[in-house]
Design a protein around this motif. Structure first.
Motif, PDB file in Angstrom:
ATOM      1  N   CYS A 107      38.285  -5.441  74.536  1.00 46.82           N
ATOM      2  CA  CYS A 107      37.881  -6.860  74.538  1.00 46.82           C
ATOM      3  C   CYS A 107      39.054  -7.820  74.647  1.00 46.82           C
ATOM      4  N   CYS A 110      39.806  -8.860  69.676  1.00 42.92           N
ATOM      5  CA  CYS A 110      39.596  -8.381  68.300  1.00 42.92           C
ATOM      6  C   CYS A 110      40.963  -8.147  67.643  1.00 42.92           C
ATOM      7  N   CYS A 113      42.945  -5.236  69.309  1.00 37.00           N
ATOM      8  CA  CYS A 113      43.521  -5.572  70.619  1.00 37.00           C
ATOM      9  C   CYS A 113      44.701  -6.515  70.454  1.00 37.00           C
ATOM     10  N   CYS A 121      40.029  -0.726  69.719  1.00 37.03           N
ATOM     11  CA  CYS A 121      39.197  -1.927  69.926  1.00 37.03           C
ATOM     12  C   CYS A 121      37.782  -1.730  69.384  1.00 37.03           C
TER      13      CYS A 121
HETATM   14 ZN   LIG Z   1      39.250  -5.406  71.121  1.00 35.64          ZN
END
Ligand SMILES: [Zn+2]
Ligand SMILES: [Zn+2]
Length: 361
Positions: A107, A110, A113, A121
């Motif tokens: 993504c 988050c 990440c 993730c």
């Molecule tokens: Zn993520």
């Protein structure tokens, strides 16, 4: 080809072949009439040239992992050529050769990440599991998660680099730079990881199933300093061990072979239960940890090392229709390297090429 002329205008061609997974325990079924997949705005349509089979595929097929949505196309070590692009896809052109790995999408927002751990993730999508994979003639993949494939590698040789190579590389990183490394299990990932470790001048001690002299011979041919059965202790203690085999019984075995301060890395996505063991074999700051998935940084760094170190993947090639045989070959544990499905091969072709540099190049 007659039916194509009868297609109503605007309907997609339904002539793409794929091996489809429809329920756990039932293997793969040929579907020769699938719709050509359509790339989304950030995606590439890739014509598959090779897709290597991974032990993770076995775990998905056997129901060891939560079931994906059915029907699903497995395969997450995919090499192919870009045939079409969404209008927001960047970094590639039609005709480029690309590799599609297990991490199909993350993504980017988050906490995992944002801290450089996109392998963890919260919303990650995995190729050949949450998204359709490469045991097919065509696949779509998000352009941001695809790698250019160095020209040094042939299609089938490059395919195992995309999971066996990349996740093995991450496991090596977590094992650290100590000079004495143990490998428990000597399948596709270990075949590649030993070449990276030797390039870094680490000594590798390989443990196979007791009595697997052929596996031990292959390990020695690829530069293992010592090879023996998992019921044996290495001639000297290890700084770290990587457990490639999905066998929890090997964790206390590896801990006993590991020196003070050493690390035991579990490299697979699934493992049988780890038996109870005495605290004293963990004492003295030994660590047991797992490796999960890969980041794009792992992938890029591994491909760079693979080029410099002239990593060679042993391959046995199978036609698309014979993907179940490729799966069985991985399960047998007796392959010299990786099982690779090549959609252009006619059915019932098996071609083997070993990884060991036993002769002139
Ligand atoms: Zn993520
Ligand atoms: Zn894999």
């Amino acid at each position: 080809m007659g039916p194509l002329a009868l297609r109503p205008p605007g309907t997609p061609e339904r002539n793409v072949r794929a091996m489809v997974f429809e329920s756990p325990g039932s293997g793969l079924r040929l579907d020769a009439h699938r719709d050509e997949p359509t790339p989304g705005p950030t995606e590439l349509l890739v014509h598959v040239r090779a897709c290597a089979v991974c032990r993770t595929d076995l775990h998905i097929l056997d129901g060891d992992l939560p079931a994906p949505r059915f029907p699903r196309i497995l395969g997450h070590q995919v090499v192919g050529v870009v045939a079409a692009m969404g209008n927001e896809a960047r970094g590639f052109r039609i005709g480029d050769r690309v590799g599609i790995p297990w991490l199909g999408w993350a993504c980017g927002v988050c906490p995992w990440c944002r801290s450089g751990r996109e392998n963890l993730c919260d919303r990650a999508e995995f190729t050949g599991y949450g998204r359709d994979g490469g045991l097919a003639e065509q696949i779509v993949a998000d352009a941001a998660f695809v790698f250019p494939i160095p020209s040094e590698f042939g299609d089938a040789e490059a395919a195992p680099l995309l999971c066996a190579g990349m996740i093995g590389f991450r496991a090596l990183r977590l094992a650290g730079s100590g000079p004495r490394l143990g490998f428990y299990g000597f399948g596709a990932a270990a075949h590649l990881a030993i070449q990276v470790a030797r390039h870094r001048r680490q000594d590798v001690f390989v443990f196979t199933r007791p009595g697997d002299l052929e596996g031990q011979r292959r390990a020695t041919a690829l530069g293992a300093r010592w090879a023996g059965g998992s019921d044996e202790l290495p001639p000297e203690p290890l700084d770290a061990a990587v457990v490639f085999a999905p066998v929890g019984d090997l964790i206390p075995v590896a801990l006993r072979a590991t020196d003070k301060g050493g690390t035991v890395v579990c490299a697979g996505i699934h493992m049988s239960d780890i038996p109870a063991f005495p605290y004293r074999i963990l004492w003295e700051e030994r660590t047991v940890r797992s490796v999960a998935n890969l980041t794009r940084v792992d992938g890029r760094e591994f491909l760079d090392v693979a080029k410099v170190a002239e990593i060679r993947a042993g391959t046995t090639r199978f036609a698309l229709e014979d993907a179940n045989e490729a799966v069985a070959a991985v399960r047998s544990g007796r392959l010299d390297g990786s099982a690779v499905v090549v959609p252009s091969l006619p059915p019932s072709t098996h071609e083997g090429r070993g990884a060991a540099r036993t002769g002139p190049p």
